[in-house]
Design an enzyme around this catalytic site. Structure first.
Site, mmCIF file in Angstrom:
data_model
loop_
_atom_site.group_PDB
_atom_site.id
_atom_site.type_symbol
_atom_site.label_atom_id
_atom_site.label_comp_id
_atom_site.label_asym_id
_atom_site.label_seq_id
_atom_site.Cartn_x
_atom_site.Cartn_y
_atom_site.Cartn_z
ATOM 1 C CD GLU A 185 44.572 39.968 45.389
ATOM 2 O OE1 GLU A 185 43.974 40.103 46.341
ATOM 3 O OE2 GLU A 185 43.568 40.396 44.356
ATOM 4 C CG ASP B 221 45.337 44.039 42.322
ATOM 5 O OD1 ASP B 221 45.431 44.036 43.177
ATOM 6 O OD2 ASP B 221 44.348 44.156 42.045
#
Lengths: 673, 673
Positions: free
Chosen positions: B431, B402
């Site tokens: 990401e 993330d």
């Protein structure tokens, strides 16, 4: 997916610390690395392996990607120095998309070095965030306290004057008031100078720029054979005769006069007129068959004169604002003294005979190549270097180097460094009509200028593609020199097109490229007969015989050449290659391109060339104002520096038409109207 | 030209040797440098600073410029090795223009190293020249003697068997006869193996390739929230419930199931439904607000189950041919144990309060970012690494990371190297929906795959430009992963277009990119309502509440997703990105592109996608057979893997037409007819 997904590698021999104990740590750096990444720097030739090229007085523009994780602002600086002097620093400015740019203006010839550093600008980040919060009405006293702490840090690093001001700002923040401080320059300056830069992000390594004098980057060359400089007689002219040519060449605005080799010419296997293998008693031979009993690469052909005559020619050139360039061709006639003095520098065949130059199945028996793969190579390299140094000592500042791609690349790299160690002002033009990678490699390793494939790029598409490539990918290290002709190259286009095509080619060379040159007498007079159909060699080539050139003919191209050089001197835009841009036309015989310069004053030149001067050609030029540093929709005056007319033009489509007999194109100086 | 042309630098302190004495020599190398230059090698990421990416079993194709001065032939070899094993060698072949290519097929996961060497092929040059001379009838006995000497050299380095043959050739040459030898392979082989390579030319340094297992380069991801895997009730589902989803996902042909964070969720400042700041007692909170009294990044949310349940889920996935990927989000809820255990890892404000995540003027009070600029950073880095190692020990082989661009790049570079030292099979998906240079930097430093801007590339022009860039400039180090939706991204296109646009986007993602993924339940069912107009957040987003998904609806896109994954498995062309090529169409709503593969058998896929499925769209596709490894003018069968039809097509223009309700495009498998 045939690979095992899990190997049995999570074994107990590598302790882990999921319950708190410390795991094995590999390569953890000693100090906290910077959060800032610096990469993608330009100019960077082969990742810094070779220097880029620059010019004294012209800014070296440097850009790089500089970024960090997260939301914090980064700051970037360009660091540069001459030689091993102390580093100097200039701020870099964001171009968007994490790209930063800056520049420095080198004031001395030589090797400059630069790098890019970046750091997190904590104070600057805070100021920007605080402004945003203030506008949104959510700036709190705690936010201001954070700012005060950052300012304390900066003020501890600042000088007395600045410190007082910074302390006032911090005091105001501690009292809960931003007052005028958020917009005060003092904070911005403090962020840059005293905000703290540790840990500093840096490019891996430095890059270099070899900085030349301006003539290395913008020059007009004129080549002639000194032995053919008497018009009215058949005698072998001398260097003293050649002095008489200089006024003419200086009047035409050329910068450099370049002479083919002036050394003694071999007699063994001498070539006769038109490259015939059997020379007669009176044949003068090719100047590139260097060396005889009269001497080799540091001797002057007795029929041309003496070393003193060379010096006199150098001085006469200088008096006229010209520089004299000599040809350095490292090859020998069979009579060169080196064959006796240094037999190990040449190759012999099993029957004991010397190895002549070959391009199988052809053989060139008037030339012996130097064999670089010999055991005495160190002495050879030094001797070849000393040829350059010898001529430099006679006052020669520029050289045209013959076929450098047939000698080792590492040799040239060493030799050029050697020359520049004491004579950084030396200009070296690479005559490397070879495959692209080799041509480029010679430019990278140090040649100041490079002959190009211009002579064989005829169509608009070919010219557009080639010069776009030169002005983009290669522009940092390769300075193109465009020659419409040479003593070896009489292109089919010139053979067929007559003087109008010569004019077109001159216009293209002089404006597409900041460096250009002509094999002068033949070009001025439109010499166009080949030795035979399909050959690029001249009939009665000066390479093998004396010629008489009547340069004062009315049909001469001299006035055009002079005008082209005058226009180049008047327009800074034409004295560089970096801003070249092409503009669409609806007629493939019309080629349109522009160059712009910002210094010393804004300069914009748009050239529109008729590639087919034998016929009427007209069409629409779609002028791209954004390529001309003009505002969108800006109209402009276009003054034709060749024809003299002045047109009121606008962005987009403008009509041009050329008739046979017209000048070969427009060189339009543009000004907003 | 204001610079002095001649400085007074030719002073006597630097002796010269024009009369024979030796001059000062700078930096003359000890041994004679090679005449061969090797440069411009590919793949080379930032000049070798980072490894390129490869896959076990797939050749790594290497190319380089290799050239020398003069006329001699050069030979080039690729040298490569795994880790620090012995170097292996493969010949490289000329592509023309001094470019050479070769390749090696890595058979193990891990870091491979390669370089390129080149040398003068004296024997090969002689053979080629001798053939030319023989054809021209000018091959002399002396030429043959030269060959005999070269063969002597090779034969002294050859083994017994070869030596005998080489000696026979040399004897024949000495006797004045070329006989059959000039065309005999033995000379070619001897030139390569025994011709002598000293001095060897080499690239400056080596390059590396990180070789992954195939799944890292071709994968289909399916994301779902395990807490929302019971259809018929409002209860918080468990990891045990999630196992029931796996059959469905496996049937659709996905490779990786990816779960948002499964850790305990903070209660302080917990967000309610639809991201409201006031949560109620029953609100479950965002899984990305990691950490509570129940534990942090290595704990399992009590409502989801236990560590044992994770292992059971891993095993259940493996049984179905799936891998389980976890989300690693390095941020904390205010209740994360680290805030107590390691207060120095967080930032505090002057009033003693903790620094929440901010994007001024916005503030996110359910999240505390980790402060990487702290003095205890070494312990922090190790702890974060150990989070990965902990989950790897539970059997996790893939991670979605993330917001990696909000943590230092050097940290990731170190962490990924640490993980790979013992678990080279680990797949890491970045990401990083951020600016291009940061997205690329994360790919360079080691992330296996990267989320891309695919979701926001809607028009044919945008898709063509973006995927061309990905398949060319970035292809050596960045593996794009195309997601039409995520829990954070519901694009305007999906909001407005209904299921047909979902279908189009799935087709594009699955065929433009070798890696693709969907936020599964929402995608299958065409979930398209935003929280408000202008936002990309879902209404009633699963991020903040439990959802029930009825996946067996007749309107589901599941059959299409399953078909797409089946087609990907059947076509090697679709399982890589390097050969992507676009074909012109005369209707901007029709996007045509192809991919080809040579292994295991020739495979050619041409996709034609209707970007406007709400309307009838027809037009001509201009099929470029040269981009399809088809001969010029070759006709072919085009079998639609989606629609089932088979067309007899030819090169150039072919007509297609789509009506509303049709499949979103053709996926045409091509075969010459």
């Amino acid at each position: 997916m045939t690979v095992a997904r899990r190997t049995a590698q999570t074994t107990p021999d590598r302790p882990r610390s999921h319950a708190g104990e410390r795991a094995v740590v590999h390569d953890l750096p000693d100090t906290r690395p910077s959060r800032v990444v610096v990469e993608g720097v330009r100019p960077s030739v082969d990742g810094g392996r070779f220097p880029a090229k620059g010019v004294v007085g012209t800014p070296v523009e440097v850009s790089a990607d500089v970024f960090a994780d997260g939301h914090d602002h980064v700051a970037a600086a360009l660091r540069y120095r001459y030689g091993t002097e102390a580093w100097r620093e200039m701020p870099m400015h964001p171009l968007g998309n994490d790209r930063y740019s800056g520049g420095f203006r080198p004031d001395r010839i030589g090797l400059w070095e630069f790098t890019v550093v970046g750091w997190i600008d904590h104070l600057g980040t805070w100021v920007a965030d605080a402004r945003t919060k203030q506008e949104a009405g959510v700036l709190t006293s705690v936010d201001l306290l954070i700012g005060a702490e950052l300012i304390d840090g900066a003020s501890s690093r600042a000088g007395d004057g600045e410190r007082t001001e910074l302390q006032r700002a911090a005091r105001s923040f501690r009292e809960g008031s931003a007052d005028r401080w958020l917009d005060d320059e003092v904070l911005e300056r403090a962020a840059w100078l005293h905000g703290g830069r540790r840990p500093l992000g840096a490019l891996g390594g430095t890059r270099t720029v070899w900085v030349d004098r301006p003539l290395a980057a913008c020059s007009a060359w004129y080549e002639f054979f000194p032995r053919s400089t008497v018009d009215g007689s058949n005698r072998h002219a001398t260097l003293a005769d050649a002095i008489d040519r200089l006024d003419h060449i200086a009047e035409l605005g050329f910068d450099i006069v370049y002479l083919p080799p002036i050394h003694p010419i071999g007699e063994t296997n001498r070539k006769g007129r038109n490259n015939s293998v059997a020379a007669t008693e009176t044949d003068v031979g090719s100047p590139w068959a260097i060396g005889s009993s009269a001497g080799g690469h540091t001797a002057v052909h007795p029929d041309l004169g003496t070393l003193e005559d060379v010096k006199r020619l150098v001085a006469a050139a200088q008096e006229r604002g010209l520089e004299l360039a000599l040809d350095i061709a490292f090859q020998c006639s069979p009579d060169h003294p080196w064959l006796q003095q240094h037999p190990e520098w040449f190759r012999y065949r099993p029957d004991g005979s010397i190895q002549y130059a070959e391009n199988p199945p052809k053989r060139y028996e008037d030339i012996v190549p130097i064999h670089f793969e010999n055991d005495d190579w160190k002495a050879l390299w030094v001797a070849l270097r000393d040829v350059f140094l010898f001529w430099i000592d006679q006052g020669i500042t520029a050289f045209r180097v013959d076929n450098p791609h047939t000698k080792p690349f590492r040799f040239w790299e060493w030799l050029i460094a050697e020359i520049r160690a004491t004579h950084p002002e030396t200009i070296l033009l690479s005559e490397s009509f070879t495959r692209p990678r080799r041509l480029e490699a010679l430019a990278k390793l140090g040649f100041s200028q490079s002959y190009t494939y211009f002579a064989w790029r005829a169509s608009g598409t070919e010219l557009t593609e080639y010069f776009t490539e030169l002005a983009t990918e290669a522009v940092d290290y390769l300075r193109p020199n465009a020659w419409p002709n040479t003593p070896d190259i009489l292109t089919e286009q010139l053979q067929d097109g007559g003087l109008p095509v010569f004019a077109t080619r001159a216009l293209l060379a002089a404006t597409l490229s900041a460096n250009w040159g002509v094999y002068g007498p033949a070009f001025e007079l439109g010499e166009h007969l080949p030795i035979r159909r399909g050959s690029e060699e001249y009939l009665d080539s000066e390479k093998y015989q004396l010629r008489r050139w009547k340069l004062d003919q009315p049909r001469s191209l001299a006035p055009l050449l002079g005008r082209l050089n005058a226009i180049r001197r008047a327009h800074a835009a034409l004295r560089q290659d970096r801003t070249l841009a092409f503009h669409p036309t609806d007629n493939p015989q019309l080629l349109a391109y522009s160059k712009t310069a910002g210094e010393p004053a804004p300069d914009r030149v748009l050239c529109i060339v008729n590639l087919d001067p034998a016929n009427s050609q007209g069409g629409w030029v779609n002028v791209q104002t954004h390529l001309l540093d003009l505002d969108d929709g800006q109209s402009f005056w276009a003054s034709d520096e060749l024809g003299g007319e002045r047109y009121g033009w606008g962005p987009g489509r403008n009509y041009v038409r050329f008739e046979p007999g017209d000048p070969p194109g427009h060189i339009l100086a543009l000004e907003p109207r």
